[in-house]
Design an enzyme around this catalytic site. Structure first.
Site, PDB file in Angstrom:
ATOM      1  N   LYS A 104       1.279  -1.264   0.144  1.00 46.11           N
ATOM      2  CA  LYS A 104       0.190  -0.215  -0.006  1.00 46.11           C
ATOM      3  C   LYS A 104       0.438   1.589  -0.044  1.00 46.11           C
ATOM      4  O   LYS A 104       2.089   1.355   1.019  1.00 46.11           O
ATOM      5  CB  LYS A 104      -0.604   0.146   1.277  1.00 46.11           C
ATOM      6  N   HIS A 106      -0.448   4.529   0.138  1.00 43.08           N
ATOM      7  CA  HIS A 106      -0.416   5.497   1.021  1.00 43.08           C
ATOM      8  C   HIS A 106      -1.150   5.368   2.499  1.00 43.08           C
ATOM      9  O   HIS A 106      -1.655   3.631   2.899  1.00 43.08           O
ATOM     10  CB  HIS A 106      -2.060   5.841   0.032  1.00 43.08           C
TER      11      HIS A 106
END
Length: 225
Positions: A104, A106
């Site tokens: 991921k 963010h």
């Protein structure tokens, strides 16, 4: 056999997670039994499952560790349920950590969710079942890449006790030899057969003479040495 192991065997059958009949495994083997941990779906089932894992981990690894690592995806609820149970049963707060299939970029960025892993952490890896050892090949480098950590061992729910992919030893034995840490299970198939053979569970006999004969033949061909 410890009482919690007998209870766990009954629990697998009652939850329809452990089935007997004829099943084709990913390996192509025709097996007279099959376990699908994805069928633990209720809150009650997950609470009990976490307790069985916690007791087995406590028996095999004690309390001196920091993190339960559950590989995505099935290992995520296993790690969470077991961390809760460990706190309830032994008063010890163990952190949980899992990996993402895709990193991921963010928010809480990275490949991990749950607790970060740092230098000096002692870790127990938790999975549902290991047949070939492929999952640990993916998990081991992810964990070791996080820092100078110690993997105490692996805990699965069922040891199928059949040959791994590299020879006559079981997948758990191969893991122990290759990675140098203990690999254990809540129960193994020998204990399952001993407990269920010609005994009623959930209102019926699930391992009768016919199923027992099929299991014996399966292990004559695929049983680990």
């Amino acid at each position: 056999m410890e009482a919690y192991k007998q209870e766990f065997i009954d629990f697998m059958v009652e939850s329809d997670v452990l089935r007997f009949g004829e099943f084709t495994l990913k390996s192509g083997r025709k097996s007279p039994f099959f376990m699908n941990a994805g069928l633990y779906v209720t809150g009650t089932q997950l609470r009990k499952l976490g307790e069985y894992y916690a007791k087995a981990i406590h028996d095999n690894y004690g309390e001196d560790f920091d993190i339960l690592f559950g590989p995505a995806y099935k290992g995520i609820p296993l790690g969470v349920a077991t961390a809760i149970a460990f706190s309830d049963l032994y008063g010890k707060d163990i952190k949980y950590c899992s990996n993402r299939k895709e990193a991921k970029d963010h928010g809480d960025a990275g490949i991990l969710l749950g607790s970060p892993i740092k230098d000096g952490d002692k870790i127990v890896i938790i999975e549902d079942v290991t047949t070939s050892g492929k999952s640990i090949e993916e998990t081991f480098p992810i964990v070791k890449a996080q820092g100078d950590v110690e993997i105490l061992g692996l805990m699965v729910s069922l040891n199928r006790m059949e040959k791994g992919k590299e020879g006559d030893k079981s997948a758990l034995d191969e893991i122990q030899e290759k990675y140098g840490f203990k690999a254990a299970a809540i129960v193994n198939m020998e204990e399952v057969v001993e407990h269920l053979y010609n005994k009623e569970c959930n209102g019926k006999v699930v391992i009768d003479d016919t199923i027992k004969e099929a299991i014996d033949k399966y292990y004559e061909q695929y049983g680990a040495k």
